[in-house]
Motif scaffolding. Structure first.
Motif, PDB file in Angstrom:
ATOM      1  N   CYS A  94     -41.810   6.187  22.397  1.00 22.14           N
ATOM      2  CA  CYS A  94     -41.720   6.004  20.945  1.00 22.14           C
ATOM      3  C   CYS A  94     -43.039   5.400  20.447  1.00 22.14           C
ATOM      4  CB  CYS A  94     -40.565   5.072  20.593  1.00 22.14           C
ATOM      5  SG  CYS A  94     -38.938   5.653  21.117  1.00 22.14           S
ATOM      6  N   ASP A  95     -43.353   5.683  19.211  1.00 27.41           N
ATOM      7  CA  ASP A  95     -44.554   5.097  18.584  1.00 27.41           C
ATOM      8  C   ASP A  95     -44.169   3.704  18.091  1.00 27.41           C
ATOM      9  OD1 ASP A  95     -46.963   4.599  17.420  1.00 27.41           O
ATOM     10  OD2 ASP A  95     -46.630   5.886  15.668  1.00 27.41           O
ATOM     11  N   ILE A  96     -44.456   2.677  18.892  1.00 29.96           N
ATOM     12  CA  ILE A  96     -43.890   1.350  18.613  1.00 29.96           C
ATOM     13  C   ILE A  96     -44.941   0.257  18.561  1.00 29.96           C
ATOM     14  CG2 ILE A  96     -41.600   1.838  19.557  1.00 29.96           C
ATOM     15  CD1 ILE A  96     -42.551   0.413  22.140  1.00 29.96           C
ATOM     16  N   ARG A  97     -44.495  -0.880  18.033  1.00 31.01           N
ATOM     17  CA  ARG A  97     -45.285  -2.110  17.997  1.00 31.01           C
ATOM     18  C   ARG A  97     -44.782  -3.021  19.109  1.00 31.01           C
ATOM     19  NH1 ARG A  97     -41.598  -5.687  15.997  1.00 31.01           N
ATOM     20  NH2 ARG A  97     -39.906  -4.802  14.777  1.00 31.01           N
ATOM     21  N   LYS A  98     -45.474  -4.120  19.349  1.00 27.23           N
ATOM     22  CA  LYS A  98     -44.993  -5.140  20.283  1.00 27.23           C
ATOM     23  C   LYS A  98     -43.899  -5.971  19.586  1.00 27.23           C
ATOM     24  CE  LYS A  98     -47.781  -4.307  23.756  1.00 27.23           C
ATOM     25  NZ  LYS A  98     -48.894  -5.201  24.124  1.00 27.23           N
ATOM     26  N   PRO A  99     -42.927  -6.494  20.328  1.00 28.36           N
ATOM     27  CA  PRO A  99     -41.909  -7.354  19.725  1.00 28.36           C
ATOM     28  C   PRO A  99     -42.539  -8.554  19.017  1.00 28.36           C
ATOM     29  CG  PRO A  99     -41.241  -6.706  21.921  1.00 28.36           C
ATOM     30  CD  PRO A  99     -42.667  -6.251  21.760  1.00 28.36           C
ATOM     31  N   GLY A 100     -42.009  -8.879  17.834  1.00 28.09           N
ATOM     32  CA  GLY A 100     -42.539  -9.972  17.032  1.00 28.09           C
ATOM     33  C   GLY A 100     -41.585 -11.146  16.945  1.00 28.09           C
ATOM     34  N   GLN A 101     -41.953 -12.115  16.134  1.00 30.93           N
ATOM     35  CA  GLN A 101     -41.166 -13.341  16.031  1.00 30.93           C
ATOM     36  C   GLN A 101     -39.782 -13.091  15.423  1.00 30.93           C
ATOM     37  OE1 GLN A 101     -43.951 -15.760  13.891  1.00 30.93           O
ATOM     38  NE2 GLN A 101     -45.114 -16.303  15.715  1.00 30.93           N
ATOM     39  N   GLY A 102     -39.701 -12.159  14.474  1.00 25.29           N
ATOM     40  CA  GLY A 102     -38.397 -11.823  13.914  1.00 25.29           C
ATOM     41  C   GLY A 102     -37.472 -11.222  14.965  1.00 25.29           C
ATOM     42  N   ASP A 103     -38.045 -10.418  15.857  1.00 24.01           N
ATOM     43  CA  ASP A 103     -37.246  -9.793  16.913  1.00 24.01           C
ATOM     44  C   ASP A 103     -36.647 -10.828  17.856  1.00 24.01           C
ATOM     45  OD1 ASP A 103     -37.943  -7.078  16.117  1.00 24.01           O
ATOM     46  OD2 ASP A 103     -39.924  -7.474  16.954  1.00 24.01           O
ATOM     47  N   ILE A 104     -37.458 -11.796  18.258  1.00 25.26           N
ATOM     48  CA  ILE A 104     -36.953 -12.778  19.213  1.00 25.26           C
ATOM     49  C   ILE A 104     -35.979 -13.754  18.556  1.00 25.26           C
ATOM     50  CG2 ILE A 104     -38.787 -14.517  19.017  1.00 25.26           C
ATOM     51  CD1 ILE A 104     -36.944 -13.284  22.207  1.00 25.26           C
ATOM     52  N   LEU A 105     -36.164 -14.025  17.255  1.00 29.86           N
ATOM     53  CA  LEU A 105     -35.183 -14.868  16.560  1.00 29.86           C
ATOM     54  C   LEU A 105     -33.824 -14.177  16.499  1.00 29.86           C
ATOM     55  CD1 LEU A 105     -37.243 -16.417  13.600  1.00 29.86           C
ATOM     56  CD2 LEU A 105     -36.272 -17.611  15.572  1.00 29.86           C
ATOM     57  N   LEU A 106     -33.858 -12.861  16.272  1.00 28.23           N
ATOM     58  CA  LEU A 106     -32.616 -12.089  16.248  1.00 28.23           C
ATOM     59  C   LEU A 106     -31.955 -12.114  17.628  1.00 28.23           C
ATOM     60  CD1 LEU A 106     -31.258 -10.462  13.946  1.00 28.23           C
ATOM     61  CD2 LEU A 106     -32.272  -8.396  14.947  1.00 28.23           C
ATOM     62  N   ALA A 107     -32.774 -11.944  18.654  1.00 31.00           N
ATOM     63  CA  ALA A 107     -32.257 -11.982  20.021  1.00 31.00           C
ATOM     64  C   ALA A 107     -31.706 -13.365  20.363  1.00 31.00           C
ATOM     65  CB  ALA A 107     -33.361 -11.588  21.001  1.00 31.00           C
ATOM     66  N   TYR A 108     -32.388 -14.406  19.884  1.00 28.19           N
ATOM     67  CA  TYR A 108     -31.940 -15.783  20.113  1.00 28.19           C
ATOM     68  C   TYR A 108     -30.550 -15.999  19.516  1.00 28.19           C
ATOM     69  CZ  TYR A 108     -33.740 -20.241  21.847  1.00 28.19           C
ATOM     70  OH  TYR A 108     -33.980 -21.362  22.613  1.00 28.19           O
ATOM     71  N   ALA A 109     -30.359 -15.477  18.313  1.00 24.37           N
ATOM     72  CA  ALA A 109     -29.046 -15.603  17.669  1.00 24.37           C
ATOM     73  C   ALA A 109     -27.981 -14.888  18.494  1.00 24.37           C
ATOM     74  CB  ALA A 109     -29.102 -15.033  16.253  1.00 24.37           C
ATOM     75  N   ASP A 110     -28.289 -13.686  18.958  1.00 26.94           N
ATOM     76  CA  ASP A 110     -27.353 -12.935  19.798  1.00 26.94           C
ATOM     77  C   ASP A 110     -26.941 -13.741  21.029  1.00 26.94           C
ATOM     78  OD1 ASP A 110     -27.114 -10.638  18.270  1.00 26.94           O
ATOM     79  OD2 ASP A 110     -27.739  -9.277  19.870  1.00 26.94           O
ATOM     80  N   ALA A 111     -27.940 -14.340  21.687  1.00 22.76           N
ATOM     81  CA  ALA A 111     -27.683 -15.078  22.921  1.00 22.76           C
ATOM     82  C   ALA A 111     -26.792 -16.295  22.677  1.00 22.76           C
ATOM     83  CB  ALA A 111     -29.007 -15.508  23.558  1.00 22.76           C
ATOM     84  N   ILE A 112     -27.069 -17.025  21.607  1.00 24.47           N
ATOM     85  CA  ILE A 112     -26.287 -18.235  21.316  1.00 24.47           C
ATOM     86  C   ILE A 112     -24.857 -17.886  20.900  1.00 24.47           C
ATOM     87  CG2 ILE A 112     -26.096 -20.214  19.765  1.00 24.47           C
ATOM     88  CD1 ILE A 112     -28.245 -20.523  21.915  1.00 24.47           C
ATOM     89  N   ILE A 113     -24.709 -16.809  20.129  1.00 21.17           N
ATOM     90  CA  ILE A 113     -23.355 -16.381  19.732  1.00 21.17           C
ATOM     91  C   ILE A 113     -22.546 -15.998  20.968  1.00 21.17           C
ATOM     92  CG2 ILE A 113     -22.033 -14.646  18.465  1.00 21.17           C
ATOM     93  CD1 ILE A 113     -24.451 -14.511  16.498  1.00 21.17           C
ATOM     94  N   ALA A 114     -23.173 -15.268  21.899  1.00 21.81           N
ATOM     95  CA  ALA A 114     -22.503 -14.889  23.143  1.00 21.81           C
ATOM     96  C   ALA A 114     -22.116 -16.122  23.952  1.00 21.81           C
ATOM     97  CB  ALA A 114     -23.405 -13.974  23.962  1.00 21.81           C
ATOM     98  N   ALA A 115     -23.034 -17.099  24.007  1.00 23.56           N
ATOM     99  CA  ALA A 115     -22.758 -18.336  24.738  1.00 23.56           C
ATOM    100  C   ALA A 115     -21.562 -19.071  24.148  1.00 23.56           C
ATOM    101  CB  ALA A 115     -23.994 -19.234  24.723  1.00 23.56           C
ATOM    102  N   GLN A 116     -21.507 -19.142  22.822  1.00 23.10           N
ATOM    103  CA  GLN A 116     -20.408 -19.867  22.188  1.00 23.10           C
ATOM    104  C   GLN A 116     -19.058 -19.197  22.443  1.00 23.10           C
ATOM    105  OE1 GLN A 116     -20.424 -22.773  21.168  1.00 23.10           O
ATOM    106  NE2 GLN A 116     -18.560 -23.022  19.982  1.00 23.10           N
ATOM    107  N   ASN A 117     -19.057 -17.870  22.523  1.00 22.07           N
ATOM    108  CA  ASN A 117     -17.817 -17.179  22.866  1.00 22.07           C
ATOM    109  C   ASN A 117     -17.302 -17.626  24.235  1.00 22.07           C
ATOM    110  OD1 ASN A 117     -17.415 -15.585  20.571  1.00 22.07           O
ATOM    111  ND2 ASN A 117     -17.075 -13.733  21.758  1.00 22.07           N
ATOM    112  N   THR A 118     -18.225 -17.806  25.197  1.00 21.56           N
ATOM    113  CA  THR A 118     -17.793 -18.234  26.532  1.00 21.56           C
ATOM    114  C   THR A 118     -17.282 -19.671  26.517  1.00 21.56           C
ATOM    115  OG1 THR A 118     -19.956 -19.104  27.288  1.00 21.56           O
ATOM    116  CG2 THR A 118     -19.553 -16.732  27.568  1.00 21.56           C
TER     117      THR A 118
END
Length: 246
Positions: free
Chosen positions: A95-119
């Motif tokens: 794909c014609d893509i850019r490198k992951p940016g700060q917005g991407d990792i913040l979104l991923a961080y939210a995903d990870a914490i939400i998953a953790a809280q479910n456990t």
């Protein structure tokens, strides 16, 4: 009050566990709860490390601000904000893509914490206590090597689980700030100095603290937490992780 709300209300951090294994089927139920968590675009921008190697647990207990109870916990999970998996998918398909940016990792961080809280809530429902270990963000270079983390992965949280001892069950849950200082309608309300002191004063009174000198309390708290060596190290490590996300 239904059972789920009761569990959320009663749940508190547990740092002393019984010398008792968590059955594999129970452990699997806790992990399965993570997969049911809300996730941005159904991308599941997180990975989970199940730390079963005793030496690795000991090393993490040291890197995470020297907390021996981590090594003794029957179950240890590390939740990672992970954009590497999707970035690799895009690269594999050229794909014609850019490198992951700060917005991407913040979104991923939210995903990870939400998953953790479910456990955490799932564990509570099964009679298993838990404790978040934010110190996993410290010592970036050591943890990155220990866990073999690629560029676009950052540890979001570590959680330890186990059956709480009787003393832990009876331990009082710390008092929270009152709703009026946390929930605002439609727009942010920045507390005045007087409101800020009242916020702390109300909580300290409910907590039964003998010394309600709020000025001194905040100064001591600042020195013990915000300006501590571990907090400064966490800040340094976070900056090092984020260098990859431009």
């Amino acid at each position: 009050m239904n059972e789920i709300l009761k569990q959320i209300k009663n749940r508190k951090s547990v740092r002393v566990f019984e010398d008792k294994e968590i059955p594999s089927e129970v452990k699997q139920e806790i992990l399965n709860a993570a997969f049911e968590a809300p996730t941005a675009g159904c991308m599941m921008l997180y990975s989970i490390f199940d730390i079963t190697d005793e030496n690795q647990k000991k090393k993490l207990s040291v890197t995470c601000d020297n907390q021996p109870f981590i090594a003794k916990a029957p179950m240890v999970l590390v939740f990672l904000a992970d954009y590497q998996r999707w970035y690799d998918s895009f690269c594999f398909e050229e794909c014609d893509i850019r490198k992951p940016g700060q917005g991407d990792i913040l979104l991923a961080y939210a995903d990870a914490i939400i998953a953790a809280q479910n456990t955490v809530i799932a564990a509570e429902s099964l009679g298993i206590g838990s404790c978040y270990i934010g110190d996993i963000l410290e010592n970036c270079e050591v943890v990155r090597e220990l866990l073999e983390l690629p560029d676009y992965v950052i540890p979001a949280a570590m959680v330890v689980y186990g059956y709480p001892t009787e003393s832990q069950k009876k331990r009082k849950k710390p008092v929270r700030f009152e709703k009026e200082y946390i929930v605002f309608e439609n727009k942010y309300h920045r507390l005045s100095k007087e409101e800020n002191k009242k916020m702390h004063s109300k909580r300290n009174e409910k907590s039964g603290l003998a010394d309600n000198n709020i000025n001194e309390y905040i100064r001591k708290f600042c020195k013990r937490k915000y300006m501590s060596d571990f907090s400064l190290e966490m800040d340094r490590s976070a900056a090092e992780y984020l260098k990859k996300f431009k």
